[in-house]
Design a protein around this motif. Sequence first.
Motif, PDB file in Angstrom:
ATOM      1  N   ALA A  23       0.832  -1.205   0.000  1.00  0.00           N
ATOM      2  CA  ALA A  23       0.000   0.000   0.000  1.00  0.00           C
ATOM      3  C   ALA A  23       0.870   1.260   0.000  1.00  0.00           C
ATOM      4  N   ILE A  24       1.972   1.223   0.750  1.00  0.00           N
ATOM      5  CA  ILE A  24       2.898   2.373   0.766  1.00  0.00           C
ATOM      6  C   ILE A  24       3.485   2.573  -0.622  1.00  0.00           C
ATOM      7  N   ALA A  25       3.947   1.487  -1.244  1.00  0.00           N
ATOM      8  CA  ALA A  25       4.528   1.574  -2.578  1.00  0.00           C
ATOM      9  C   ALA A  25       3.501   2.066  -3.599  1.00  0.00           C
ATOM     10  N   ALA A  26       2.263   1.606  -3.469  1.00  0.00           N
ATOM     11  CA  ALA A  26       1.218   2.016  -4.407  1.00  0.00           C
ATOM     12  C   ALA A  26       0.918   3.513  -4.278  1.00  0.00           C
ATOM     13  N   ALA A  27       0.877   4.019  -3.038  1.00  0.00           N
ATOM     14  CA  ALA A  27       0.607   5.440  -2.826  1.00  0.00           C
ATOM     15  C   ALA A  27       1.743   6.297  -3.383  1.00  0.00           C
ATOM     16  N   ILE A  28       2.988   5.868  -3.146  1.00  0.00           N
ATOM     17  CA  ILE A  28       4.140   6.598  -3.683  1.00  0.00           C
ATOM     18  C   ILE A  28       4.082   6.622  -5.210  1.00  0.00           C
ATOM     19  N   THR A  29       3.802   5.465  -5.795  1.00  0.00           N
ATOM     20  CA  THR A  29       3.719   5.363  -7.255  1.00  0.00           C
ATOM     21  C   THR A  29       2.628   6.271  -7.803  1.00  0.00           C
ATOM     22  N   ARG A  30       1.485   6.261  -7.137  1.00  0.00           N
ATOM     23  CA  ARG A  30       0.352   7.061  -7.607  1.00  0.00           C
ATOM     24  C   ARG A  30       0.690   8.547  -7.630  1.00  0.00           C
ATOM     25  N   VAL A  31       1.323   9.033  -6.576  1.00  0.00           N
ATOM     26  CA  VAL A  31       1.639  10.462  -6.510  1.00  0.00           C
ATOM     27  C   VAL A  31       2.724  10.830  -7.509  1.00  0.00           C
ATOM     28  N   LEU A  32       3.778  10.024  -7.590  1.00  0.00           N
ATOM     29  CA  LEU A  32       4.894  10.344  -8.474  1.00  0.00           C
ATOM     30  C   LEU A  32       4.532  10.196  -9.947  1.00  0.00           C
ATOM     31  N   SER A  33       3.519   9.380 -10.237  1.00  0.00           N
ATOM     32  CA  SER A  33       3.142   9.117 -11.632  1.00  0.00           C
ATOM     33  C   SER A  33       1.983   9.980 -12.111  1.00  0.00           C
ATOM     34  N   THR A  34       1.400  10.768 -11.212  1.00  0.00           N
ATOM     35  CA  THR A  34       0.217  11.554 -11.569  1.00  0.00           C
ATOM     36  C   THR A  34       0.440  13.022 -11.220  1.00  0.00           C
ATOM     37  N   PRO A  35       0.943  13.821 -12.152  1.00  0.00           N
ATOM     38  CA  PRO A  35       1.214  15.231 -11.857  1.00  0.00           C
ATOM     39  C   PRO A  35      -0.012  15.988 -11.344  1.00  0.00           C
ATOM     40  N   GLU A  36      -1.196  15.668 -11.892  1.00  0.00           N
ATOM     41  CA  GLU A  36      -2.410  16.371 -11.451  1.00  0.00           C
ATOM     42  C   GLU A  36      -2.692  16.092  -9.978  1.00  0.00           C
ATOM     43  N   LEU A  37      -2.502  14.849  -9.551  1.00  0.00           N
ATOM     44  CA  LEU A  37      -2.714  14.507  -8.140  1.00  0.00           C
ATOM     45  C   LEU A  37      -1.685  15.208  -7.263  1.00  0.00           C
ATOM     46  N   ARG A  38      -0.434  15.196  -7.692  1.00  0.00           N
ATOM     47  CA  ARG A  38       0.610  15.840  -6.899  1.00  0.00           C
ATOM     48  C   ARG A  38       0.325  17.329  -6.719  1.00  0.00           C
TER      49      ARG A  38
END
Length: 365
Positions: free
Chosen positions: A316-331
């Motif tokens: 879950a930690i890895a998935a959250a990190i991936t999601r933020v780093l891979s999605t500029p709009e979310l970041r």
Amino acid sequence: MRIGVDGRELAGSARTGIGRYVMEVLRAASRDGWECVVYGDARTRPVTLPGVTLRVLDGRWTQCWDQVMLPRQLARDRVSAFLSPYYKGPLFAPCPVVLTIHDLFFLDYPGRRRPLHRAMMTRVARLYARRATAIIADSEYSKRTIVERLGITPASVTVIPVALGAEFRPEPGTEAVRSRYAISDPYILYVGNFRPHKNLPRLIRAFAALDAPLRGRHVLVLAGGDRANRPALEALAKGLGVADRVVFPGQVHDADLPALYSACALFVLPSLEEGFGLPALEALACGAAVVAADRAAIPEVVGDAGLLVDPEDEAAIAAAITRVLSTPELRESLRRRGLERAREFPHDRTAGAVLALLRRVSEPR
């Protein structure tokens, strides 16, 4: 109004979270025209603020300083109320005593079983808490824990969040700071000590589990001066084959923290236990996207301004990190929400609330 404050945390050049808390209260009291007497020992540095006096008490044994020297001097100085930044204070004081209990790690450190120590310290802490006029807790989570573990009434505990320093805001021009700490690539940041409750082995394993291209574009920066626990983390990173992508810059100077937070691609706080979680708030205030644990007081601090994850679930930690780093709009959305969230913790709110409590307990009943 004359208040007394335990100032032993203001020792030499060392700067601690408790020391910052004490200084914020002293600055606010000085601005409001209060008289303040800071009680310290031989190591306590002078405080150069209008209306603030340092009183050095001779007491080589801590209990003698706490229970004999301090109460005598409080009576001589005719102090209206006394603030302790710790869980302890004089049991027989000539004035109201307000304790500050940040957490209960001193009773039972997470992951360490010491039943005799826990039983003894719980009895001592209950005695201090029941003799105090009032208690300050950093969060609702801490308040619930204090009430449950120390057996005191909820009405005796006031929640006053930790102060967010005014220096924590987005800061441009961070190249010099990154160079100072040998950080070149885009980085995922953690700031704090390396003790077991900070859950850093799981963070390192989650980082190692990222897709190779994503991991290759980022480094994991673990900032903190915890030399005792660092070797085990270095060994883990080496064993996972990511030693070249995990950076240990050591202790970061206070003045450099805003720039370090501002420039990170993502800030992560994966703690299993926190009485507040100040680094997460500092990161939000500097415009960093935040992933944090859904445990203890952290959700109170982060709210919906960050992604909250189960800190015991490495995937879950890895998935959250991936999601933020891979999605500029979310970041970008997290950055905006973080700045808004941080505005709910103005740096002067904590000190003002502490002074209001001290005034209240000093009034005749």
